[in-house]
Motif scaffolding. Structure first.
Motif, short mmCIF file in Angstrom:
data_model
loop_
_atom_site.label_atom_id
_atom_site.label_comp_id
_atom_site.label_asym_id
_atom_site.label_seq_id
_atom_site.Cartn_x
_atom_site.Cartn_y
_atom_site.Cartn_z
N LYS A 1 -1.19 3.45 5.08
CA LYS A 1 -1.55 2.54 4.17
C LYS A 1 -2.61 1.79 4.54
N HIS B 1 -7.97 7.22 -0.06
CA HIS B 1 -7.59 8.48 -0.59
C HIS B 1 -8.16 9.20 -0.15
N LYS C 1 -2.78 5.68 1.39
CA LYS C 1 -2.29 4.94 0.26
C LYS C 1 -2.89 3.52 0.29
N ASP D 1 -2.47 2.73 -5.68
CA ASP D 1 -0.98 3.31 -5.35
C ASP D 1 0.15 2.43 -5.67
#
Ligand code: C2E
Ligand code: CA
Ligand code: CA
Ligand code: CA
Length: 266
Positions: free
Chosen positions: A194, A221, A226, A247
């Motif tokens: 992330k 992405h 995320k 997200d």
């Protein structure tokens, strides 16, 4: 020199000395704070923006100082980082997070912040694994937040550490993304799940910020990562972020960091 300049100098000098003394006093107090159970671990929900459900929590440390009251980490993480205290504090945070996962039956992930010095501790991976085992916590429930400043010392060593943590089943997120130095080429090499987009981009979310956030989200992405938008305070921001397929979101709009007990009662 201006009239009174000398006095002013003496005054500043005194103030500086006072500040230095205060700092030392606080540093000593922090050394005993852990054993005297003065640290608290608050949790801030992280929301899945598609479902509007709580997906996880970020653990944020506080110090319940007997005289000064509840102190935020900006008042003491720096001084802990300057001494060996950061290690003791860091592992306390880890143990406490594990304890709360059990006590409150948390089933999402819990994100834990690592400062550069902690990240570069040669014992880090071993210690984390042994704490997780002692508390019978699945490593998949723990996410480690590292900043770009954790990685600059030696990028190859950093990647080795990150990979070892991933191999042990933990996940990594890159905190304060967009404020540091990491090149896009570097991002590709990092085993990161992330990106946490720094609050400074979310605050105004003017046209320029939107373009940057959009680009960061697209990049994430593309790399199978995320994004988490930090510091969402208003529904207007939320709508924009939603339209950009961000997200996850985190911020005062959803909740301030609080003791887990208070979050559950709400
Ligand atoms: P961070 O990792 O960037 O944590 C997010 C900070 O943003 C937190 O501040 C949080 O309270 C604040 N925040 C969240 N949502 C909003 C919002 O909507 N508006 C505003 N204005 N602020 C928001 P906090 O708790 O004061 O923590 C500051 C920093 O201290 C953290 O920044 C992190 O770098 C460090 N820190 C906190 N806990 C730990 C810890 O256990 N270990 C280490 N090494 N560092 C920690
Ligand atoms: Ca963080
Ligand atoms: Ca952050
Ligand atoms: Ca920060």
């Amino acid at each position: 020199a201006k009239k009174g300049g000398k006095n002013r100098y003496a005054f500043y000098n005194e103030r500086l000395q006072q500040a230095a003394e205060d700092y030392t006093t606080l540093q000593h107090a922090l050394a005993t704070a852990i054993d005297q159970h003065e640290l608290r671990l608050h949790m801030q929900p992280i929301i899945d923006l598609r479902t509007n459900q709580v997906a996880g929590y970020e653990a944020l440390v506080r110090w319940q100082h007997p005289v000064k009251g509840l102190l935020g980490p900006d008042n003491f993480i720096g001084m802990a980082e300057e001494s060996q205290l950061i290690f003791k504090l860091g592992y306390w945070v880890f143990e406490e997070a594990c304890r709360q996962i059990h006590q409150y039956k948390i089933d999402g992930w819990v994100a834990i912040n690592l400062s550069p010095r902690q990240f570069n501790d040669p014992q880090l991976v071993k210690q984390i694994i042994s704490i997780l085992q002692a508390h019978n916590i699945s490593p998949g429930q723990i996410e480690l937040e590292v900043t770009e400043s954790c990685l600059i010392d030696s990028i190859d060593d950093a990647i080795t550490t990150l990979q070892a943590l991933c191999d042990a089943g933990l996940s990594i997120s890159l905190d304060d993304f967009g404020t540091g130095y990491s090149s896009l080429a570097l991002l590709k090499r990092l085993p990161v799940k992330k990106l946490k987009i720094d609050r400074s981009f979310i605050q105004d979310l003017d046209m320029e910020d939107r373009k940057i956030v959009q680009a960061m989200t697209g990049l994430a992405h593309t790399l199978d990562m995320k994004v988490v938008a930090e510091g969402i305070e208003e529904t207007g921001q939320l709508h924009i972020l939603n339209s950009m397929h961000c997200d996850f979101g985190q911020g005062y709009l959803f909740s301030k960091p609080k003791p887990m007990e208070e979050l559950l009662n709400f």
